[in-house]
Design a protein around this motif. Structure first.
Motif, PDB file in Angstrom:
ATOM      1  N   ARG A 786      37.238   6.462  64.257  1.00 11.58           N
ATOM      2  CA  ARG A 786      36.625   6.753  63.211  1.00 11.58           C
ATOM      3  C   ARG A 786      35.893   8.192  63.352  1.00 11.58           C
ATOM      4  N   LEU A 787      35.149   8.223  64.606  1.00  7.12           N
ATOM      5  CA  LEU A 787      34.730   9.502  65.056  1.00  7.12           C
ATOM      6  C   LEU A 787      35.841  10.613  65.081  1.00  7.12           C
ATOM      7  N   ARG A 788      36.920  10.193  65.568  1.00  9.83           N
ATOM      8  CA  ARG A 788      38.040  11.332  65.766  1.00  9.83           C
ATOM      9  C   ARG A 788      38.620  11.484  64.346  1.00  9.83           C
ATOM     10  N   GLU A 789      38.403  10.786  63.378  1.00 14.21           N
ATOM     11  CA  GLU A 789      39.086  10.862  61.837  1.00 14.21           C
ATOM     12  C   GLU A 789      38.094  11.987  61.292  1.00 14.21           C
ATOM     13  N   LEU A 791      36.447  14.032  62.851  1.00 11.14           N
ATOM     14  CA  LEU A 791      36.429  15.345  63.339  1.00 11.14           C
ATOM     15  C   LEU A 791      37.643  16.146  62.991  1.00 11.14           C
ATOM     16  N   GLY A 792      38.535  15.453  62.540  1.00  9.19           N
ATOM     17  CA  GLY A 792      39.804  16.302  61.862  1.00  9.19           C
ATOM     18  C   GLY A 792      40.934  15.620  62.161  1.00  9.19           C
ATOM     19  N   GLY A 793      40.848  14.265  62.566  1.00  8.07           N
ATOM     20  CA  GLY A 793      42.156  13.495  62.690  1.00  8.07           C
ATOM     21  C   GLY A 793      42.800  13.380  64.223  1.00  8.07           C
ATOM     22  N   PHE A 794      44.047  13.022  64.347  1.00  5.08           N
ATOM     23  CA  PHE A 794      44.466  12.448  65.636  1.00  5.08           C
ATOM     24  C   PHE A 794      44.557  13.857  66.830  1.00  5.08           C
ATOM     25  N   SER A 795      44.695  14.977  65.929  1.00  2.00           N
ATOM     26  CA  SER A 795      44.859  16.130  67.017  1.00  2.00           C
ATOM     27  C   SER A 795      43.562  16.884  67.373  1.00  2.00           C
ATOM     28  N   ALA A 796      42.666  16.243  66.668  1.00  2.00           N
ATOM     29  CA  ALA A 796      41.147  17.167  66.616  1.00  2.00           C
ATOM     30  C   ALA A 796      40.740  17.057  67.939  1.00  2.00           C
ATOM     31  N   ARG A 797      39.980  17.861  68.313  1.00  2.00           N
ATOM     32  CA  ARG A 797      39.199  18.110  69.695  1.00  2.00           C
ATOM     33  C   ARG A 797      37.648  17.482  69.546  1.00  2.00           C
ATOM     34  N   PHE A 798      37.092  17.221  70.565  1.00  2.00           N
ATOM     35  CA  PHE A 798      35.813  16.661  70.499  1.00  2.00           C
ATOM     36  C   PHE A 798      34.811  17.560  70.870  1.00  2.00           C
ATOM     37  N   ASP A 799      35.261  18.912  70.907  1.00  2.00           N
ATOM     38  CA  ASP A 799      34.194  19.861  71.120  1.00  2.00           C
ATOM     39  C   ASP A 799      32.880  20.022  70.478  1.00  2.00           C
ATOM     40  N   ALA A 800      33.036  19.199  69.368  1.00  2.00           N
ATOM     41  CA  ALA A 800      32.024  19.373  68.433  1.00  2.00           C
ATOM     42  C   ALA A 800      30.913  18.274  68.788  1.00  2.00           C
ATOM     43  N   VAL A 801      31.268  17.374  69.789  1.00  2.00           N
ATOM     44  CA  VAL A 801      30.269  16.319  70.117  1.00  2.00           C
ATOM     45  C   VAL A 801      30.248  16.469  71.774  1.00  2.00           C
ATOM     46  N   ASP A 802      29.187  17.066  72.328  1.00  2.00           N
ATOM     47  CA  ASP A 802      29.130  17.150  73.841  1.00  2.00           C
ATOM     48  C   ASP A 802      28.660  15.890  74.244  1.00  2.00           C
ATOM     49  N   ALA A 803      28.124  15.042  73.828  1.00  2.00           N
ATOM     50  CA  ALA A 803      27.512  13.796  74.480  1.00  2.00           C
ATOM     51  C   ALA A 803      27.890  12.718  73.735  1.00  2.00           C
ATOM     52  N   TRP A 804      28.073  11.487  74.378  1.00  2.00           N
ATOM     53  CA  TRP A 804      28.059  10.225  73.420  1.00  2.00           C
ATOM     54  C   TRP A 804      27.485   9.149  74.332  1.00  2.00           C
ATOM     55  N   LEU A 805      27.179   8.014  73.521  1.00  2.00           N
ATOM     56  CA  LEU A 805      26.629   6.829  74.075  1.00  2.00           C
ATOM     57  C   LEU A 805      27.463   5.615  73.704  1.00  2.00           C
ATOM     58  N   ALA A 806      28.208   4.855  74.355  1.00  2.00           N
ATOM     59  CA  ALA A 806      28.915   3.818  74.014  1.00  2.00           C
ATOM     60  C   ALA A 806      28.249   2.550  74.252  1.00  2.00           C
TER      61      ALA A 806
END
Length: 868
Positions: A786-789, A791-806
């Motif tokens: 859902r985060l990837r969606e 951000l732009g879909g399957f081919s989207a990059r995650f550059d917009a999110v520097d940090a994550w906490l799972a």
């Protein structure tokens, strides 16, 4: 008649009258004198008679007194004799059968004398014989009925297991002493068959040789002398009973062995009792005479058979339960902190078989220790005893402890300050408990020790020293205590094939190899270290642990060929400082150190003696959720949770102007996700003034979000509330005016599905460009797809999110976000998160989300509605 004649006659008459008067007067005087003399004589006679009567009475009184004194002296002598007999044969050794019960009264001296009957006179004093520690004994046929009573008193007056009987009765095959049979189940009695005599004699002779060579070892003349000096008896008494054995028909070899036992056995606690076979070299007991007594003797009758059987069962059960442990207080030094740790650490772990303290060393050799024992064998108690002995011998300036326990429990929590007991062990700097699910904390300890090792190595290099002893001499003002790191159930740290295990093994190998020179010592304990491939697959690592301590039934702690742990008794351990080779085994009786009555008085004593400035140790409890109270970071920084490390530092997220400085919280655990967002916003607000936008799309988190808004305003932050995601993204450029601003969005994916294309593009633009304008989005997504969606879909990059906490997201699901191929080795667990900031981290780190309930509790003035 002439006148002169008349004058003569008249003169004569006058003289005659005068003479008569004088005579009469004399007679009267004489009569009076006689009367007086008679009276005096009578008085004298009377006085003499009276004196004689008085003397007779005095004499009679004197005789009566003498007789009384004689009787009293006799009675006192008898009482003194009885008291002496009671002292020489107390309790079970001297009681009559009607009041007899087994009671050990063994002290530091020799064993008691044993009652066999009474002296055959009016006093009826007990007749005593010496056997244990004193002599051998022969009974003729008339005294044979006294044998069961003699043996019962010997067994019943000594601690359980310290008297062992070997009975050779070829005629009745042991039937005369069958009531003692329960002792056989505990190994305290053996009935010797006709063909087993030679083996028994040879074995007893070998026991005498071994005791002389290894136990007495030239320091004591006898076991009795050793017991008197140390208060402990390391070997049992062994009594060989020969009943009508026909000694005169024995083979020469057997008679020679018997003669050796007669000469040398008493000093080594090996005694002979013969019945029917007279031996001129041994004291003889008959039914009328007792050895060493000049009076006739009446022997006691045999004890009731039920008494013998019940006593034998009780003694066997007590012996099977194991030796009573040594007392901790007896092993501690009399004066606290008198030792120095320059060259190493030495402490009493328990008692040796001779009753002396068993000293265990850590230093250049051996440098590290492995401790093993199955559940219930006393492993934790042994660690307590070792820690107590070390902490009593060395001051906190000489020794520091780092203590970790990976099993579920709080074994080491007592060493830290707590609610029930505010004291702590002054030597302890770190305590970790309930960390069976937090292997990362074990890794953090090893990293901390590696850092300390590097610091010490650099200091040693600066002072041109090669080891701790030289460094302390070159830098006497420095603080260079020896460090002992104890890790209980250490196998948990190595049981999974992952990055934690790989790094832990590397650190262990480095610390084990180089730690000895810098005074860092490892003590690894486990219930069973068999099958730990990560450890046993590195022989160079295991070889560094030359001190091995094996508790009963421990496996693979000692060398493969050393099976001593299979037979070591309860409350004991095998200590081996030569890598477990059989020849270096020492049996040590370990005290009961785990009980509060044994430990707490010692800790209070050490705590009261602590030096000025001694702080309580850091405590990491895996079951405790840390509180956010008091956490204030540097400006432009948010704290997301507590890192699992020695310093218990906060997991920081930098809020500086840079592309991608956004945070994605991932998972479905709404309470923990809300705590992460609340922690970040509150800590950032404490550091500086900021503005916060809150958009809560998860109904379960709404109340907490409202409380957070109120708490942020109390911290001085400006708060705007948004009812939907479109409002939170709308006009974001106008809000991003260069002032630090946080955009908190609860359940982003719950609102992103309702966005039209323009609104979705605004969301992506805010994520991409907002951080450079100091607008940082801290959003919670329920899954990585859902985060990837968003951000732009399957081919989207995650550059917009520097940090994550799972949170409850499996490691493989994090592969698109992780620097490691295939995703991190992460297995979700309650109240734990995996945090990665690509701007700061090489690998993800585990954090504990703070409990923010107290920090965001809504005030009494309830908010009337959403904030605008």
């Amino acid at each position: 008649m002439s006148s002169w004649r008349r004058r003569l006659v008249a003169a004569l008459a006058d003289e005659l009258g005068t003479a008569r008067g004088e005579a009469r007067l004399l007679a009267e005087r004489t009569a009076a004198a006689a009367q007086t003399a008679g009276a005096r004589a009578e008085a004298t006679i009377t006085a003499a008679a009276r004196k004689r009567t008085k003397l007779t009475a005095i004499h009679e009184r004197m005789l009566a007194t003498l007789r009384a004194r004689r009787d009293q002296t006799l009675a006192s002598g008898i009482e003194a004799a009885r008291a002496a007999a009671a002292e020489a044969a107390p309790a079970a050794a001297g009681a009559t059968w009607d009041e007899w019960e087994p009671v050990s009264t063994l002290g530091r001296g020799p064993a008691p004398l044993l009652r066999v009957g009474e002296l055959d006179d009016e006093a009826a004093l007990p007749a005593l014989v010496g056997l244990l520690d004193r002599d051998h004994l022969a009974l003729d046929a008339s005294a044979a009925p006294a044998l069961p009573g003699l043996l019962l008193r010997a067994v019943g007056s000594a601690p359980a297991g310290l008297v062992r009987l070997h009975v050779y009765d070829p005629e009745r095959l042991g039937g005369s002493l069958s009531a003692f049979a329960p002792l056989g189940k505990a190994g305290l009695l053996s009935f010797i068959g006709p063909s087993g005599l030679r083996e028994t004699l040879d074995d007893l002779v070998e026991q005498v040789r071994r005791i002389n060579a290894e136990v007495l070892a030239g320091e004591h003349e006898s076991l009795a002398g050793l017991a008197s000096a140390t208060g402990r008896r390391p070997e049992p008494w062994r009594v060989l009973v020969l009943v009508d054995s026909g000694i005169d028909r024995w083979h020469d070899h057997d008679r020679a062995q018997l003669a050796r036992l007669r000469r040398t056995g008493v000093a080594a606690g090996v005694h002979l009792v013969t019945v029917g076979d007279l031996d001129e070299g041994m004291p003889l007991l008959t039914d009328t005479a007792c050895p060493g007594l000049g009076a006739a003797v009446r022997l006691d009758g045999p004890p009731p058979t039920p008494t013998i059987t019940a006593t034998a069962k009780a003694v066997a059960e007590k012996h099977a339960a194991g030796r009573e442990p040594a007392r901790l207080v007896d092993l501690l030094p009399r004066r606290l902190w008198a030792a120095r740790s320059d060259t190493g650490l030495q402490a009493a772990l328990g008692e040796s078989p001779t009753g002396e303290p068993a000293i265990v060393s850590l230093g250049d050799n051996p440098p590290h220790a492995l401790v093993g024992g199955p559940s219930g064998s006393g492993k934790t108690n042994l660690l307590y005893a070792w820690i107590a002995s070390l902490a009593s011998s060395y001051s906190p300036d000489e020794l520091e402890f780092h203590l970790l326990d990976f099993k579920e429990g709080v074994s080491f929590a007592r060493f830290a300050s707590g609610r029930r007991d505010p004291t702590w062990l002054p030597h302890v700097r770190l305590v970790g408990v309930n960390i069976n699910d937090d292997r990362e904390f074990g890794l953090a300890l090893l990293r901390h020790l590696k850092t300390e090792l590097r610091r010490r190595a650099e200091a040693a290099k600066a002072h041109e020293a090669t080891k701790l002893e030289e460094l302390r001499a070159a830098d006497p003002e420095g603080h260079w205590p020896r460090i002992v790191a104890v890790v209980d159930e250490f196998q948990v740290l190595l049981e999974t094939r992952d990055a934690v295990t790989d790094e832990a093994v590397q650190l262990l190998e480095d610390l084990a190899r180089r730690g000895r020179s810098q005074g860092i010592h490892l003590v690894l304990a486990s219930q069973d270290i068999a099958g730990i491939e990560a450890l046993w697959g590195r022989p160079s690592l295991v070889a560094q642990f030359t001190l091995r301590i094996a508790l009963p039934k421990a496996r693979r702690v000692l060398a493969e060929s050393n099976h001593a742990a299979d037979t070591v008794p309860r409350f004991c351990a095998i200590v081996n400082d030569e890598s477990g080779v059989p020849g270096a085994n020492r049996t040590v009786a370990v005290p009961n150190a785990g009980h509060a009555e044994a430990w707490e008085p010692l800790q209070h004593r050490l705590w009261q003696a602590r030096p000025e400035g001694n702080e309580p140790p850091a405590l990491f409890d895996g079951d405790h959720v840390p509180d956010l109270t008091g956490r204030t970071p540097a400006p432009e920084t948010a704290i997301l949770g507590q890192t699992i490390d020695v310093a218990a530092a906060g997991a920081e997220f930098a809020l500086h102007r840079a592309p991608g400085r956004n945070l994605a919280v991932l998972g479905t655990r709404s309470a923990e996700a809300a705590d992460v967002l609340a922690s970040a916003a509150l800590t950032a607000a404490r550091a500086q003034h900021l503005a916060v936008d809150i958009c809560c799309l998860e109904p379960d988190a709404a109340t907490g979000a409202l409380g957070l808004a109120s708490a942020l305003e109390a911290e001085g932050a400006s708060v705007d509330w948004h009812d939907n995601l479109a409002d939170a993204c709308k006009d974001w450029e106008d809000r991003a005016d260069g002032t630090l601003r946080l955009n908190l969005v609860y359940a982003v994916d719950a609102g992103s599905a309702r966005l039209d294309p323009a609104q979705a593009a605004s969301l992506r633009a805010m994520l991409l460009d907002g951080p450079e304008r100091h607008l940082h989005t801290l959003g919670w997504w329920r899954s990585v797809p859902r985060l990837r969606e968003d951000l732009g879909g399957f081919s989207a990059r995650f550059d917009a999110v520097d940090a994550w906490l799972a949170l409850d997201v499996q490691g493989p699901e994090l592969a698109p976000l992780s620097p490691a191929s295939g995703g991190p080795a992460w297995y979700p667990r309650l109240r734990r998160g995996l945090y990665f900031d690509r701007a700061r981290h090489r690998r993800p780190q585990v954090v504990i989300p703070y409990a923010t309930g107290a920090a965001i509790a809504r005030p009494d003035a309830v908010l009337d509605g959403p904030l605008n």
